[in-house]
Write a protein that holds these residues in place. Sequence first.
Motif, mmCIF file in Angstrom:
data_model
loop_
_atom_site.group_PDB
_atom_site.id
_atom_site.type_symbol
_atom_site.label_atom_id
_atom_site.label_comp_id
_atom_site.label_asym_id
_atom_site.label_seq_id
_atom_site.Cartn_x
_atom_site.Cartn_y
_atom_site.Cartn_z
ATOM 1 N N ALA A 5 13.475 -3.047 6.190
ATOM 2 C CA ALA A 5 14.818 -3.557 5.660
ATOM 3 C C ALA A 5 14.249 -4.571 4.783
ATOM 4 O O ALA A 5 14.714 -4.957 3.220
ATOM 5 C CB ALA A 5 16.012 -2.885 5.064
ATOM 6 N N SER A 6 13.773 -6.008 5.254
ATOM 7 C CA SER A 6 13.249 -6.807 4.901
ATOM 8 C C SER A 6 12.711 -7.433 4.095
ATOM 9 O O SER A 6 12.283 -8.419 3.785
ATOM 10 C CB SER A 6 14.056 -8.185 6.353
ATOM 11 N N TYR A 7 11.962 -6.052 4.239
ATOM 12 C CA TYR A 7 10.604 -6.520 3.671
ATOM 13 C C TYR A 7 9.717 -5.742 2.278
ATOM 14 O O TYR A 7 10.651 -4.392 2.794
ATOM 15 C CB TYR A 7 8.744 -6.543 4.871
ATOM 16 N N THR A 12 3.466 -5.020 5.483
ATOM 17 C CA THR A 12 5.339 -4.944 4.522
ATOM 18 C C THR A 12 4.313 -6.324 3.794
ATOM 19 O O THR A 12 5.075 -7.769 3.996
ATOM 20 C CB THR A 12 5.040 -6.212 6.519
ATOM 21 N N ASP A 13 3.681 -5.893 3.158
ATOM 22 C CA ASP A 13 3.701 -6.928 1.849
ATOM 23 C C ASP A 13 2.870 -5.854 1.172
ATOM 24 O O ASP A 13 2.149 -4.678 1.395
ATOM 25 C CB ASP A 13 2.900 -7.657 2.137
ATOM 26 N N CYS A 14 2.839 -6.152 -0.391
ATOM 27 C CA CYS A 14 1.403 -5.119 -0.688
ATOM 28 C C CYS A 14 1.294 -5.405 -1.913
ATOM 29 O O CYS A 14 -0.069 -5.158 -2.366
ATOM 30 C CB CYS A 14 2.771 -4.956 -2.610
ATOM 31 N N ARG A 15 0.626 -6.969 -1.371
ATOM 32 C CA ARG A 15 -0.529 -7.622 -1.855
ATOM 33 C C ARG A 15 -1.403 -7.090 -1.071
ATOM 34 O O ARG A 15 -1.632 -6.968 0.356
ATOM 35 C CB ARG A 15 -1.278 -9.283 -1.817
ATOM 36 N N VAL A 16 -3.215 -7.228 -1.198
ATOM 37 C CA VAL A 16 -4.645 -7.045 -0.524
ATOM 38 C C VAL A 16 -5.023 -7.965 -0.051
ATOM 39 O O VAL A 16 -5.908 -8.573 -0.731
ATOM 40 C CB VAL A 16 -5.047 -5.764 -1.463
ATOM 41 N N GLU A 56 -3.694 -11.469 7.973
ATOM 42 C CA GLU A 56 -2.718 -11.861 6.615
ATOM 43 C C GLU A 56 -1.215 -11.311 6.887
ATOM 44 O O GLU A 56 -0.245 -11.773 7.136
ATOM 45 C CB GLU A 56 -3.113 -11.927 5.835
ATOM 46 N N TYR A 57 -1.027 -9.938 7.271
ATOM 47 C CA TYR A 57 0.091 -9.621 7.115
ATOM 48 C C TYR A 57 0.848 -9.348 7.936
ATOM 49 O O TYR A 57 0.427 -9.627 9.657
ATOM 50 C CB TYR A 57 0.371 -7.817 6.780
ATOM 51 N N ASP A 58 2.087 -9.556 8.112
ATOM 52 C CA ASP A 58 3.314 -10.067 8.937
ATOM 53 C C ASP A 58 2.964 -8.335 10.597
ATOM 54 O O ASP A 58 3.218 -8.593 11.466
ATOM 55 C CB ASP A 58 4.909 -9.655 8.746
#
Length: 122
Positions: A30-32, A98-102, A108-110
């Motif tokens: 929920a934090s992401y 847990t990120d919307c960037r590519v 690079e993603y948590d």
Amino acid sequence: QAQLVESGGGLVQPGGSLRLSCTASGFNLASYFVGWFQQAPGKGREGISCISTDDSSTYYADSVKGRFIVSRDNAKNTVYLQMNSLKPEDTAVYYCATDCRVFADTDEYDYWGQGTQVTVSS
């Protein structure tokens, strides 16, 4: 061990539907913001959908807009991708993160899931 796991992929006929799940364990999803990504054979990874932490904001790539719906149930620590009117060109491995960037490097993603295969074929 904290991890993100996708499920719900499979073989479906054109025009059919699938619902993918992205479930977190060991941390609070929920934090992401959560992104869904598609990687078709021989192609690069594409961000196709994104949902904000409180479900107030969503994003869809043009290729899936009007057919896919992203949602989340923070009580279940899960994000969903409802895939409708599936086309053969939707065939790909689908990942959540847990990120919307590519990012080219998944480190690079948590958190980055292992992917689930979706095959659309008659």
